[in-house]
Structures are given as C-alpha cells and as structure tokens.
Design a protein around this motif. Structure first.
Motif, PDB file in Angstrom:
ATOM      1  N   LYS A   1      15.418 -17.567   7.099  1.00 53.05           N
ATOM      2  CA  LYS A   1      15.543 -16.460   8.043  1.00 53.05           C
ATOM      3  C   LYS A   1      15.829 -15.137   7.327  1.00 53.05           C
ATOM      4  N   SER A   2      16.535 -15.183   6.216  1.00 55.51           N
ATOM      5  CA  SER A   2      16.921 -13.954   5.519  1.00 55.51           C
ATOM      6  C   SER A   2      15.791 -13.457   4.624  1.00 55.51           C
TER       7      SER A   2
ATOM      8  N   ASP B   1      21.785 -16.883   0.265  1.00 52.16           N
ATOM      9  CA  ASP B   1      21.538 -17.951   1.228  1.00 52.16           C
ATOM     10  C   ASP B   1      20.284 -17.640   2.045  1.00 52.16           C
TER      11      ASP B   1
ATOM     12  N   ASN C   1      19.461 -18.394   4.937  1.00 54.09           N
ATOM     13  CA  ASN C   1      19.667 -18.155   6.358  1.00 54.09           C
ATOM     14  C   ASN C   1      20.830 -17.230   6.683  1.00 54.09           C
ATOM     15  N   ASP C   2      21.660 -16.917   5.690  1.00 55.13           N
ATOM     16  CA  ASP C   2      22.883 -16.155   5.969  1.00 55.13           C
ATOM     17  C   ASP C   2      23.183 -15.214   4.809  1.00 55.13           C
ATOM     18  N   GLU C   3      22.848 -13.922   4.987  1.00 54.25           N
ATOM     19  CA  GLU C   3      23.033 -12.932   3.928  1.00 54.25           C
ATOM     20  C   GLU C   3      24.499 -12.724   3.563  1.00 54.25           C
TER      21      GLU C   3
ATOM     22  N   ARG D   1      26.861 -15.089   3.205  1.00 48.75           N
ATOM     23  CA  ARG D   1      27.497 -16.278   2.627  1.00 48.75           C
ATOM     24  C   ARG D   1      27.625 -16.096   1.113  1.00 48.75           C
TER      25      ARG D   1
ATOM     26  N   ASP E   1      33.725 -14.683   2.616  1.00 48.26           N
ATOM     27  CA  ASP E   1      32.415 -14.127   2.933  1.00 48.26           C
ATOM     28  C   ASP E   1      32.572 -12.703   3.450  1.00 48.26           C
TER      29      ASP E   1
ATOM     30  N   TYR F   1      31.951 -11.423   6.255  1.00 49.07           N
ATOM     31  CA  TYR F   1      32.387 -11.279   7.645  1.00 49.07           C
ATOM     32  C   TYR F   1      33.901 -11.085   7.739  1.00 49.07           C
TER      33      TYR F   1
END
Length: 200
Positions: A116-117, A138, A140-142, A144, A182, A184
C-alpha cells in the motif's frame, strides 16, 4: 528485450546477532540488481526520455521483481521494500531517476507484494564500485520504524560510465531489538492530529 543487460546480481544478507544479542527472528535483507547500458548514453542532452522509459522500465521491473520473489519465497514474505538506481559518470541523475520513478517499473513490485505504501528510493551518480543504497520501509505502514532499513552493497565493475545500476530491495523482518517506537506516538506526544499530521 529492449534492455541491454550486462549482468544481474542477487545480494542476500541475514543478521543473526545484533547489539551482542541473538535476534529473536533473523533479519533477511535481499537486493536484486541489474547492470544495463544507459539508453541515453552518448546522445547528448535528450529532451524526451519517455520512449526509453516505456521500452526499458517495464522489463526491468518484471525482471527484478521476479528475482526478489524467488529469493524471498513469495511476495507475502516481503515486509519492507525500496528501490535505487546509480547512473555512471557520463550520465545524468535524471537518467537513473527515469527508470525507477515510473509506475511502469514500480507497479510490478508493488502489486506482487501486495503493498500500500510508496516505494522509498535513492538515485545517485557514481563510478564502478559506487555504493548502492536502497532505503526500505514497511510495505503497508510508512510509520512503522522497525522497518526503516537500508541495504548497502557495491558492484566492483559497475556502473561503467555509460551504464546504470537499477535495484530493488526487500526485508523479511525488521531491525532486531527495535526500541524507538513509531512515528504515531511522536505525533500524539507533540499534539498533532494523526489524520492530518502536517496541519494543512
């Protein structure tokens, strides 16, 4: 084949111990590289790069994706990914960029691993034995950070002045003993909206 290939290279690195401690799960880094004739070499300043991009980039994307998938054991095994290109000294950085910054190249890999990324990247100019640096994140997760990694290797005789090295990278696993959290948590600590971190 439109691509004039001189050689391909597969680089596999497995980390078993990091920081003096055994890795709970070994980290495997994989890079697949192609050394090819720069399709714009010797032609002076070329205004329109599209014909060569369209002819060469899809072939390279398919070739290097296949090499990564074979080495990883399938697209589902790939956790982080990236891409890089190094153009020889007679070329422009734009030539390196042209072959990797097109969906005709990257979508082969992105689709094959179900990502996805966006593909993190590096494009540089250098001589033979120049470092090839492939930043990973990652798929799928920028945010991480455990999967913020870099694959580094060199090819002793490439790129020649009229060549380009194009590479894809992958990780199976993240950094052993990762412990910096991370992005977030940083955003929350700083009072930023996770849905709009830039505040625009």
């Amino acid at each position: 084949m439109n691509t004039v290939l001189r050689k391909t290279l597969l680089h596999v690195e497995t980390t078993l111990i990091e920081g003096g401690r055994a890795a709970p799960v070994p980290l495997k880094l994989i890079a697949a590289a192609a050394v090819l004739k720069n399709p714009w070499a010797g032609r002076g300043f070329v205004e329109n790069l599209k014909p060569e991009i369209h002819a060469v980039a899809p072939e390279l994307g398919a070739l290097l994706t296949g090499m990564i998938l074979d080495a990883a054991g399938g697209g589902d095994k790939v956790e982080a990914y990236g891409k890089a290109a190094v153009v020889g000294l007679d070329g422009e950085v734009e030539h390196a960029s042209a072959l990797i910054h097109t969906l005709r190249f990257g979508n082969h890999y992105r689709t094959a691993v179900g990502a996805k990324s966006y593909l993190s990247f590096c494009n540089t100019r250098g001589g033979a034995n120049a470092p090839v640096m492939i930043p990973l994140m990652d798929k799928n997760d920028e945010g991480r950070r455990s999967h913020y990694l870099t694959i580094q290797f060199a090819i002793p005789d490439a790129p020649a002045a009229d060549e380009i090295v194009v590479a894809l990278g992958a990780s199976i696993g993240g950094r052993p003993h990762h412990r910096i959290g991370d992005r977030y948590q940083d955003l929350k600590d700083l009072g930023h909206d996770l849905e709009n971190p830039a505040g625009v």
